[in-house]
Design an enzyme around this catalytic site. Structure first.
Site, PDB file in Angstrom:
ATOM      1  N   ARG A 169      92.198  43.688  29.812  1.00 42.07           N
ATOM      2  CA  ARG A 169      91.841  44.367  31.063  1.00 42.07           C
ATOM      3  C   ARG A 169      93.000  44.388  32.058  1.00 42.07           C
ATOM      4  NH1 ARG A 169      86.459  41.352  32.692  1.00 42.07           N
ATOM      5  NH2 ARG A 169      87.708  39.657  31.843  1.00 42.07           N
ATOM      6  N   ASN A 208      84.731  44.643  30.579  1.00 43.48           N
ATOM      7  CA  ASN A 208      84.236  44.132  29.300  1.00 43.48           C
ATOM      8  C   ASN A 208      82.750  44.414  29.179  1.00 43.48           C
ATOM      9  OD1 ASN A 208      86.621  43.030  28.379  1.00 43.48           O
ATOM     10  ND2 ASN A 208      86.135  40.933  29.011  1.00 43.48           N
TER      11      ASN A 208
END
Length: 762
Positions: free
Chosen positions: A21, A39
């Site tokens: 990320r 996520n």
């Protein structure tokens, strides 16, 4: 004004817990995109919007510049209607929906963290639990997905302000690193004695002092406790061996640096890559002739050492003070590795003099992996820490979810769905309650982690294997029995993403055959979905059953009884065992407690006994391992071998043993005889495979089974087969031994479900 493009991106694979990320956030900033990343239970989702060229560049970099621990399996891009936006954010994880996220394996300390560990001005100086998005614990601390701190064993440690600032700063390499911590807010290490009393002073320095003084310590690692002793101390390593009830099996050695490893062993480029990579397995390497700095009790009568480099900050700190240390699984005999503190103190109290432990819980016990470099790539002997639970991708889809229960020894299990197979960490030999408990608990953990509810369950044909009994007790599933050696060959095929057909050579110690005898020297015409037994080693009695596996001299008696003209009184193996020799021979002749076996493993046992290498074994495969190491690799001679031309083809192992005896009695050195035995076996493999290839047109050979952990035999066989124009498949992603059986079982069920049942040579 440039037109805007917006895409919804789904990234699947090992993309959680690896800094994906923050990587996406940085990438989006670089290309000037707006949107978000997060996520969920399926992996990583991205919403990206910007100029068409910028979005195209972003998508290209997404695939090619991913973090080093990421393993992208699939990227799905869907065009969306642009809606405008100014910034790119990391959003909260979503926990709803099907669980398809893949969990990363544990990773060794990265160079950046190591620099901090050694920097006196850094706030994490000498802190044993520092980590970042590029390294640290993953699988062993994960309780659930998505991979966020509340779903790990770090949940109980609240981040201090400084750690929280790093965690939320997109420019920091600890941005969304879930185990992030420091001495103020993270786990702590302590040293306790057998009475659980804490010892004063710096725990790591005090532990190093104890090791240098010849004491045995239990050390808590990533996946469980190890037992440690100074590798150069004869007294300490002998005491550890005695207390652990481990007579001969080699210990692994952790060395502080690559340079120390190079002083002890021959380290080529592949070995260096394995030793220094993020997986950090135990690497089996040839010892250097010019070093004697390792105690004899570490690896008795063994030309190799199993070396590994430190993979946690604690290990780095400890070995910098001690030098090389033995680091072996924290257990007694064949029990599973201890991973809970109370359990470790109870079970290891009679072995360790003190415990270097800490308060970060281990959720999944995981042994060290073991590899052997071979021809520029790893030959896995045990796939565990650093590899599990990363998925094995396949070019086919499993039509329904599968659980494969594996073998009895070196057990792993495998769960499969879609195009992924999730092989477990090494479980061990299913012969006691503790190991069986670890097996069942790990299956439940994997089922929850990867959201797999198996519909079909594969198991070995042996009715008494505990893995088979476990399968038989499951309800609401279809049971599929898979023959042991077919599973070996299927594992090799799937390892190479090949469906077959192939000529499968499955050589091992024991496997339950379809005729009720013990197989182990098999030539199969096989696909993933089916097989025919096209050839095998001539069966001989196994006098005493399990006793013959523990006492290789019994196999020598069984094989030598085929030639009653031999002057047996001249053979030391006969003289050493003369009090029982006649009884064992009678047992073999009469078939009393003497089942038939075609096992090549038992053939190795017989030859090892004849050459006075090993009459009895203290661990599985010991006689064969020592026979391989005894052989002169420069010897290229061989013996005539009797191979029948019927169906199935039969290879006469007794004739090979007779040739060994004749050569030995003529005065030939045992090193030369051992090499000629290997060379002859490689020629037998080639001869049978060539014959079967001519009969069927199949020109691909798959080599599997524990015997092919023997790289001398593997080298000779591969070279000879290639010289005959055959394509040879060997293992690289799963072990060739029983640790790969579950993968093969799953592959068989998947192929049957895809209706690949016909055998093309029929």
């Amino acid at each position: 004004m440039k037109s805007l493009v917006r895409v919804a991106v789904r990234v699947e694979g090992v993309v959680q817990g690896v800094g994906f990320r923050p990587f996406v956030h940085s990438l989006a900033s670089r290309f000037g995109l707006a949107g978000r990343v997060g996520n969920d239970t399926g992996g990583v989702f991205i919403d990206a919007e910007g100029a068409e060229s910028a979005v195209a560049g972003f998508l290209s970099a997404l695939r090619h510049d991913a973090p080093r621990l990421a393993d992208i399996q699939r990227v799905t891009v869907t065009e969306q209607r642009p809606r405008g936006g100014d910034d790119f954010t990391i959003v909260a994880s979503e926990s709803a929906g099907p669980r398809n996220a893949l969990v990363s394996s544990d990773s060794a300390t990265c160079a950046a963290c190591l620099a901090e560990l050694r920097d006196p001005t850094d706030r994490r100086y000498r802190y044993p639990f520092l980590n970042c998005t590029d390294c640290g614990p993953r699988f062993t601390i994960v309780r659930d997905v998505p991979y966020d701190r509340p779903n790990t064993t770090m949940a109980g440690f609240s981040m201090c302000d400084e750690c929280a600032e790093e965690y939320h700063d997109p420019r920091d390499r600890r941005f969304h690193a879930q185990p992030v911590c420091c001495p103020r807010c993270g786990p702590s290490v302590r040293l306790v004695d057998n009475d659980r009393a804490e010892l004063s002073g710096d725990p790591i320095r005090r532990a190093a002092d104890l090791l240098r003084d010849g004491r045995v310590l239990a050390v808590k690692g990533l996946g469980g406790y190890h037992l440690a002793a100074a590798a150069d101390s004869d007294a300490a390593t002998a005491a550890l061996r005695r207390r652990k009830h481990r007579e001969d099996k080699p210990f692994a050695v952790m060395v502080p640096t690559l340079r120390v490893a190079q002083r002890l062993c021959e380290v080529d480029a592949e070995a260096q890559r394995l030793l220094t990579g993020h997986r950090r397995p135990i690497v089996l390497l040839d010892r250097r002739d010019d070093t004697d700095s390792v105690a004899a009790a570490v690896a008795p009568d063994n030309r190799q050492l199993g070396l590994m480099l430190p993979y946690t900050p604690l290990h780095h700190l400890l070995t910098e003070l001690t030098g090389p240390i033995v680091l072996t699984s924290g257990n007694v005999s064949d029990e599973p590795i201890a991973f809970g503190e109370d359990d470790a103190l109870d079970r290891l109290g009679g072995i360790a003099d003190a415990f270097l432990t800490h308060d970060r819980a281990i959720h999944v016990r995981t042994d060290d992996s073991v590899v052997r470099p071979w021809r520029g790539r790893p030959l896995l002997l045990r796939r565990s820490r650093g590899y599990a639970p990363e998925p094995l991708s396949l070019p086919w889809v499993f039509p329904r979810p599968v659980l494969a229960c594996g073998a009895e020894q070196k057990n792993t299990f495998c769960l499969a769905k879609d195009s992924y197979a999730f092989c477990s960490q090494h479980i061990g030999d299913l012969e006691n309650y503790q190991t069986l408990k670890s097996f069942t608990e790990s299956i439940e953990h994997f089922r929850g982690l990867f959201d797999i509810e198996p519909v079909a369950v594969a198991h070995d044909l042996h009715p008494d294997y505990l893995s088979t009994r476990y399968a038989s007790q499951l309800r609401g599933v279809e049971l599929v029995g898979v023959q042991h050696h077919h599973a070996h060959i299927a594992a090799c095929l799937a390892d190479n993403s090949v469906a077959g057909p192939t000529i499968g050579v499955a050589f091992d110690g024991t496997g339950y055959g379809t005729d009720g005898t013990i197989w182990g020297g098999e030539f199969l015409l096989a696909t993933l979905a089916g097989f025919e037994r096209a050839g095998h080693l001539e069966p001989v009695p196994l006098p005493g059953g399990q006793a013959a596996i523990r006492q290789p001299w019994r196999m020598a008696a069984s094989y030598l009884d085929s030639y009653r003209d031999l002057p047996l009184e001249l053979l030391p193996v006969v003289r050493r065992n003369e009090r029982q020799w006649r009884q064992v021979v009678s047992m073999a002749r009469n078939g009393v407690n003497a089942p038939l076996t075609s096992s090549v493993g038992r053939l190795f046992d017989a030859v090892a006994a004849v050459l006075d290498i090993r009459d009895t074994v203290n661990y599985e495969g010991q006689a064969a391992i020592e026979l391989e190491q005894h052989a002169d690799p420069k010897e290229l001679g061989s013996y005539p071998l009797l191979i029948g031309d019927g169906e199935p083809i039969r290879v006469c192992g007794a004739r090979l043993v007779r040739a060994v005896v004749d050569d030995l009695l003529s005065g030939t050195g045992t090193e030369v005889v051992a090499a000629r035995f290997h060379n002859t076996l490689a020629q037998a493999i080639t001869s049978v495979c060539t014959t079967l290839g001519e009969r069927t047109g199949v020109r691909t050979v798959a080599l599997s089974g524990g015997v092919f952990c023997n790289t001398l035999l593997l080298d000779r066989a591969v070279d000879a087969l290639v010289a005959e124009g055959m394509t040879v498949l060997t293992h690289s992603r799963v072990p060739c031994n029983d640790g790969g059986i579950s993968f093969g079982q799953a592959a068989v069920v998947g192929a049957l479900d895809r209706e690949w049942g016909c055998l093309p040579w029929q």
